[in-house]
Design an enzyme around this catalytic site. Structure first.
Site, short mmCIF file in Angstrom:
data_model
loop_
_atom_site.label_atom_id
_atom_site.label_comp_id
_atom_site.label_asym_id
_atom_site.label_seq_id
_atom_site.Cartn_x
_atom_site.Cartn_y
_atom_site.Cartn_z
CB ALA A 1 25.57 -2.92 14.63
CG ASP A 2 26.61 -0.95 8.84
OD1 ASP A 2 26.27 -1.08 7.66
OD2 ASP A 2 26.04 -0.16 9.62
#
Lengths: 136, 332
Positions: free
Chosen positions: A88-89
């Protein structure tokens, strides 16, 4: 390691929490330190004396995370799973928070949103906010 | 021998690079054209180890003030297991542990490439002597932003910032001023309605600007561009997200470029809300590899206020090749 004990206890803690807390209050001297939140307590009793989220909340968060990150249905997620380790960014994290707000009908402060790094943290925050909501 | 990636002949357009024969296992002598300087590596004066790093990691001229060097790797172009193994030998134990924590081979590989890109790139800017990328030390500032611990190793005080997506990893390097970069896949789909998302997180002016774009695809693209610019600013600022919540500043899009406007609520009356758009920060927005938007943000040096930012973009595979992609000025 820490994560294993925390995971197993956080699921049990919600049901036995009240008993343990009353024990703590009766014998404050038996603890070197009483810990709150996510830190390890003294060695004599490895227990999180905090309001750990219910398993069903953790499950709902996991489902939302899986959907946002397009993980396969059989990806094994635990409460300790880190968003960054799942790929996840920051944009994903914000979308996850928005989905959680919609699902649980809560409002998350931006500062809190950016500090969420694991499924457990998201679940804890959600329950905290749900509890604080004024009665309808 | 090794299952090295086959060298694809030719280097970036406009780049005067000496011919390299594919059968060369290591570079024995190289003409390196970086900007207008042409430099021949003097190998005779170096030790064995230095020579090995000098050959495989040719050194680089430092960015000048107002210049950002932007490096990127395309993970799909790095397939050689022996090369990846070589990369993993560059990492510290902490970095290796973090790579191992990533769930899945692709994420592990990308995490490895990110650290490799940072270490090898920074090592190449050390002009005094060849530096072992493994020897570089990093720390975090008091807000958690990773920085080069240049005081504890004998290296140039560079600023850097990294960003990655599934298919592209980028690293920006500057001297003198902090830098922040962010990259996003142009085709990235937003799960929520774009305007709903913007209303929740962006500034009022940005929402108004997005609302005027009627085509959903164009609106989504503008949303992504704004996201990268805003992220790049927060990362350049280096004080964490709570220091600059997204709805407290506007990235203004002008014909000449992008500008930062900070919303300051001096009074309780929203009508009197003033906006300071005098910059203090420079922005550049580029497209990389036809697939990604990349935003670069650097702090304005007082002496340079108003001057354009120069960006030099190179694609790289550490130890293998560089390709000069562009050199461009970005105005505000």
């Amino acid at each position: 390691m820490a994560s294993l004990s925390t995971t197993s206890l956080s699921f049990k803690a919600s049901s036995i929490k009240s008993t343990r807390i009353s024990q703590v209050l009766r014998k404050p001297s038996s603890f070197q330190s009483i810990s709150f939140g996510r830190f390890q307590s003294s060695k004599s009793l490895r227990l999180q004396i905090s309001c750990a989220a219910k398993p069903e909340t953790v499950q709902k968060v996991s489902d939302i995370v899986k959907e946002q990150l397009a993980l396969s249905a059989d990806t094994a997620l635990t409460a300790e799973s880190k968003f960054s380790a799942l790929g996840a960014d920051s944009l994903d994290t914000v979308e996850i928070v928005m989905a959680l707000e919609e699902k649980f009908n809560i409002s998350v402060e931006e500062a809190d949103a950016q500090n969420i790094t694991t499924i457990q943290e998201a679940a804890d925050l959600i329950e905290d906010l749900v509890q604080k909501k004024p009665a309808a | 021998m090794e299952e090295e990636k086959k060298f694809v002949g030719g280097w970036g357009k406009g780049n005067k690079m000496g011919e390299r024969r594919p059968e060369d296992i290591c570079w024995k002598e190289r003409w390196v054209d970086v900007g207008s300087a042409v430099r021949l590596l003097d190998l005779s004066a170096m030790s064995q180890m230095q020579r090995s790093f000098s050959i495989d990691l040719p050194s680089l001229r430092l960015p000048s003030r107002r210049e950002t060097h932007l490096w990127y790797i395309l993970p799909d172009e790095v397939k050689s297991t022996s090369l990846l193994k070589r990369y993993s030998q560059l990492l510290s134990q902490t970095e290796k542990d973090r790579v191992d924590q990533m769930r899945g081979d692709e994420l592990k590989k990308n995490a490895l490439l990110a650290r490799t890109l940072v270490r090898t790139t920074i090592a190449r800017y050390q002009t005094n002597e060849a530096v072992d990328p493994r020897s570089l030390m990093f720390k975090k500032n008091m807000y958690g932003k990773p920085e080069l611990d240049w005081q504890n190793c004998n290296v140039q005080p560079l600023h850097f910032n990294i960003s990655h997506t599934d298919s592209l990893i980028a690293c920006g390097v500057t001297v003198h001023v902090p830098v922040g970069i962010d990259v996003e896949d142009k085709e990235r789909k937003i799960k929520h309605d774009v305007l709903t998302f913007a209303k929740r997180f962006y500034s009022a002016d940005e929402v108004n600007c997005l609302a005027t774009i009627l085509d959903p695809e164009a609106q989504r693209k503008e949303f992504i561009k704004l996201w990268t610019l805003k992220e790049a600013y927060v990362k350049a600022l280096g004080k964490g997200f709570s220091a600059a919540p997204f709805n407290t500043f506007t990235i203004q899009s002008n014909p000449g470029g992008y500008n930062l406007c900070k919303t300051s609520e001096i009074t309780a009356n929203p009508l009197e809300e003033t906006k300071k758009c005098n910059g203090g920060w420079k922005f550049a927005l580029l497209e990389l590899a036809d697939s990604h938007y990349a935003a670069v943000c650097t702090e304005d040096d007082q002496a340079d206020e108003g001057a354009p930012m120069r960006v030099i973009v190179r694609k790289t595979i550490p130890f293998v090749e560089d390709q000069l992609i562009l050199k461009e000025y970005f105005c505000n």
